[in-house]
Design an enzyme around this catalytic site. Structure first.
Site, PDB file in Angstrom:
ATOM      1  N   HIS A  39       0.824  -1.204   0.000  1.00  0.00           N
ATOM      2  CA  HIS A  39       0.000   0.000   0.000  1.00  0.00           C
ATOM      3  C   HIS A  39       0.863   1.260   0.000  1.00  0.00           C
ATOM      4  O   HIS A  39       1.525   1.565   0.984  1.00  0.00           O
ATOM      5  CB  HIS A  39      -0.914  -0.018   1.233  1.00  0.00           C
ATOM      6  CG  HIS A  39      -1.864   1.123   1.309  1.00  0.00           C
ATOM      7  ND1 HIS A  39      -1.833   2.052   2.325  1.00  0.00           N
ATOM      8  CD2 HIS A  39      -2.893   1.483   0.503  1.00  0.00           C
ATOM      9  CE1 HIS A  39      -2.802   2.920   2.164  1.00  0.00           C
ATOM     10  NE2 HIS A  39      -3.457   2.599   1.054  1.00  0.00           N
ATOM     11  N   ARG A  40       0.876   1.964  -1.126  1.00  0.00           N
ATOM     12  CA  ARG A  40       1.739   3.128  -1.318  1.00  0.00           C
ATOM     13  C   ARG A  40       3.213   2.734  -1.146  1.00  0.00           C
ATOM     14  O   ARG A  40       4.036   3.521  -0.694  1.00  0.00           O
ATOM     15  CB  ARG A  40       1.380   4.263  -0.350  1.00  0.00           C
ATOM     16  CG  ARG A  40      -0.108   4.593  -0.321  1.00  0.00           C
ATOM     17  CD  ARG A  40      -0.451   5.687   0.670  1.00  0.00           C
ATOM     18  NE  ARG A  40      -1.892   5.738   0.918  1.00  0.00           N
ATOM     19  CZ  ARG A  40      -2.481   6.538   1.796  1.00  0.00           C
ATOM     20  NH1 ARG A  40      -1.762   7.375   2.510  1.00  0.00           N
ATOM     21  NH2 ARG A  40      -3.789   6.502   1.961  1.00  0.00           N
ATOM     22  N   GLU A  66       1.303  -0.596  -5.159  1.00  0.00           N
ATOM     23  CA  GLU A  66       0.121   0.239  -5.344  1.00  0.00           C
ATOM     24  C   GLU A  66       0.546   1.677  -5.602  1.00  0.00           C
ATOM     25  O   GLU A  66       1.377   2.226  -4.873  1.00  0.00           O
ATOM     26  CB  GLU A  66      -0.781   0.199  -4.112  1.00  0.00           C
ATOM     27  CG  GLU A  66      -2.141   0.834  -4.364  1.00  0.00           C
ATOM     28  CD  GLU A  66      -2.562   1.848  -3.307  1.00  0.00           C
ATOM     29  OE1 GLU A  66      -3.693   2.353  -3.409  1.00  0.00           O
ATOM     30  OE2 GLU A  66      -1.772   2.162  -2.402  1.00  0.00           O
ATOM     31  N   ASP A  68      -1.063   5.512  -6.325  1.00  0.00           N
ATOM     32  CA  ASP A  68      -2.140   6.484  -6.458  1.00  0.00           C
ATOM     33  C   ASP A  68      -1.696   7.553  -7.450  1.00  0.00           C
ATOM     34  O   ASP A  68      -0.535   7.992  -7.417  1.00  0.00           O
ATOM     35  CB  ASP A  68      -2.450   7.148  -5.113  1.00  0.00           C
ATOM     36  CG  ASP A  68      -3.022   6.181  -4.100  1.00  0.00           C
ATOM     37  OD1 ASP A  68      -3.890   5.381  -4.480  1.00  0.00           O
ATOM     38  OD2 ASP A  68      -2.606   6.231  -2.924  1.00  0.00           O
ATOM     39  N   HIS A  81      -0.921  10.402  -3.053  1.00  0.00           N
ATOM     40  CA  HIS A  81      -2.256  10.056  -2.588  1.00  0.00           C
ATOM     41  C   HIS A  81      -3.197  11.253  -2.558  1.00  0.00           C
ATOM     42  O   HIS A  81      -4.354  11.151  -2.960  1.00  0.00           O
ATOM     43  CB  HIS A  81      -2.193   9.446  -1.187  1.00  0.00           C
ATOM     44  CG  HIS A  81      -3.532   9.067  -0.636  1.00  0.00           C
ATOM     45  ND1 HIS A  81      -4.319   9.951   0.093  1.00  0.00           N
ATOM     46  CD2 HIS A  81      -4.245   7.920  -0.727  1.00  0.00           C
ATOM     47  CE1 HIS A  81      -5.442   9.347   0.433  1.00  0.00           C
ATOM     48  NE2 HIS A  81      -5.425   8.117  -0.053  1.00  0.00           N
ATOM     49  N   GLU A 148      -4.336   3.364  -8.926  1.00  0.00           N
ATOM     50  CA  GLU A 148      -5.623   3.995  -8.629  1.00  0.00           C
ATOM     51  C   GLU A 148      -5.716   5.373  -9.265  1.00  0.00           C
ATOM     52  O   GLU A 148      -4.819   6.206  -9.108  1.00  0.00           O
ATOM     53  CB  GLU A 148      -5.837   4.130  -7.126  1.00  0.00           C
ATOM     54  CG  GLU A 148      -7.176   4.789  -6.776  1.00  0.00           C
ATOM     55  CD  GLU A 148      -7.468   4.862  -5.295  1.00  0.00           C
ATOM     56  OE1 GLU A 148      -8.428   5.551  -4.914  1.00  0.00           O
ATOM     57  OE2 GLU A 148      -6.717   4.232  -4.514  1.00  0.00           O
ATOM     58  N   GLN A 184      -7.735   0.538 -10.258  1.00  0.00           N
ATOM     59  CA  GLN A 184      -8.848   0.663  -9.332  1.00  0.00           C
ATOM     60  C   GLN A 184      -9.242   2.127  -9.178  1.00  0.00           C
ATOM     61  O   GLN A 184      -8.461   3.036  -9.489  1.00  0.00           O
ATOM     62  CB  GLN A 184      -8.469   0.099  -7.966  1.00  0.00           C
ATOM     63  CG  GLN A 184      -7.331   0.841  -7.285  1.00  0.00           C
ATOM     64  CD  GLN A 184      -6.996   0.296  -5.919  1.00  0.00           C
ATOM     65  OE1 GLN A 184      -7.703  -0.537  -5.364  1.00  0.00           O
ATOM     66  NE2 GLN A 184      -5.910   0.782  -5.340  1.00  0.00           N
TER      67      GLN A 184
END
Length: 294
Positions: A39-40, A66, A68, A81, A148, A184
């Site tokens: 995550h990140r 991941e 963003d 993010h 994302e 996503q």
């Protein structure tokens, strides 16, 4: 990459619309399976969305990085993010009002040393916000990306730019392994735009549930028109919810799971995988489950 990496994902296209079917993932391990999404990056150990954090995620056996996405004033996709630079840099302002040249002058690492003094490192001082291109060039086809589209309504054309970059680096297309890149978004409209441009890209619909989640057959049917899975906060899911969604053919990716007890629980319940700031912890949980179920 460890044995728990994705064993197979298969896409079936039918007529004018796409019906996705996902092959059994790590089927040899049954309920031990679990996709480990950094995550990140390994953001529990290093400043989020920096190349350093992404590299740690790979070292710690994360299956996916991941990323963003935000977009600069001059149309560059960057890994960040928030819509603002306030939280994770030494300056303030909206990303959409800043050029890439201005973004590159920011210190995107020192904040982590201040927020987590027990984890501070001189290596983090002066880290830059990377562009999507820089991330892909650093890690290439040897890594898998879970991307994302953040606040796509703020950035017209974000979807087209993303697909163009992924195509440029040969990360998508009929000759590429399905699932090397997953996109996503909380925005169904953004995902539908991507699906309209390129039906071969697997998509995950993020859901804003923080109470016990409920999903209807109608909602599942609509999501399956363009997506292969859903993502929602891990505290919202239940065994019944996960079973209903996975029985329908969709995958489930809870976020953001940082404690081993929760990781074990979700794997027992049958999630497809999960997002974590600590991919090393999740890897330890998965390996422990494998050793107990040879």
């Amino acid at each position: 990459m460890r044995l728990m990496a994705i064993a197979a994902m298969v896409i079936y296209l039918s007529g004018a619309s796409s019906n996705f079917a996902i092959a059994e993932i790590s089927s040899d391990y049954g309920q031990i399976k679990g996709i480990n999404i950094s995550h990140r990056g390994a953001s529990g150990h290093a400043p989020e969305h920096t190349l350093h954090a992404y590299e740690l995620g790979n070292v710690m056996d994360g299956d996916y990085i991941e990323i963003d996405l935000q977009m600069t004033k001059d149309g560059e996709l960057i890994a960040l993010h928030d819509e603002t630079i306030d939280r994770t840099t030494d300056k303030n302002g909206l990303v959409k009002n800043l050029t890439l040249k201005e973004i590159k002058k920011l210190d995107a690492g020192s904040w982590f040393n201040e927020a987590f003094p027990e984890k501070k490192s001189t290596e983090y001082v002066g880290l830059q916000i990377p562009t999507l291109r820089e991330v892909i060039e650093r890690f290439g086809s040897d890594s898998k990306f879970f991307i994302e589209t953040k606040s796509p309504e703020v950035y017209p054309g974000m979807e087209e730019k993303l697909i163009n970059i992924l195509s440029e680096y040969n990360l998508i297309g009929v000759h590429q392994t399905f699932g090397n890149v997953i996109v996503q978004s909380f925005s169904g409209e953004s995902l539908r735009q991507i699906h309209q441009i390129d039906e071969s890209i697997p998509l995950v619909q993020l859901l804003s549930y923080y109470a016990p989640a409920i999903i209807t057959d109608s909602e599942i049917s609509k999501i399956k028109e363009y997506a292969v899975g859903v993502g929602l906060h891990y505290t919202a899911v239940s065994p019944g919810y996960i079973k209903k969604v996975t029985d329908s053919g969709l995958m489930v990716f809870p976020y953001t799971v940082n404690e081993k007890e929760d990781m074990n629980m979700l794997l027992e319940w049958g999630v497809t995988g999960m997002f974590t700031n600590y991919p090393d912890r999740l890897n330890e949980v998965i390996q422990s489950r494998i050793s107990k179920n040879p």
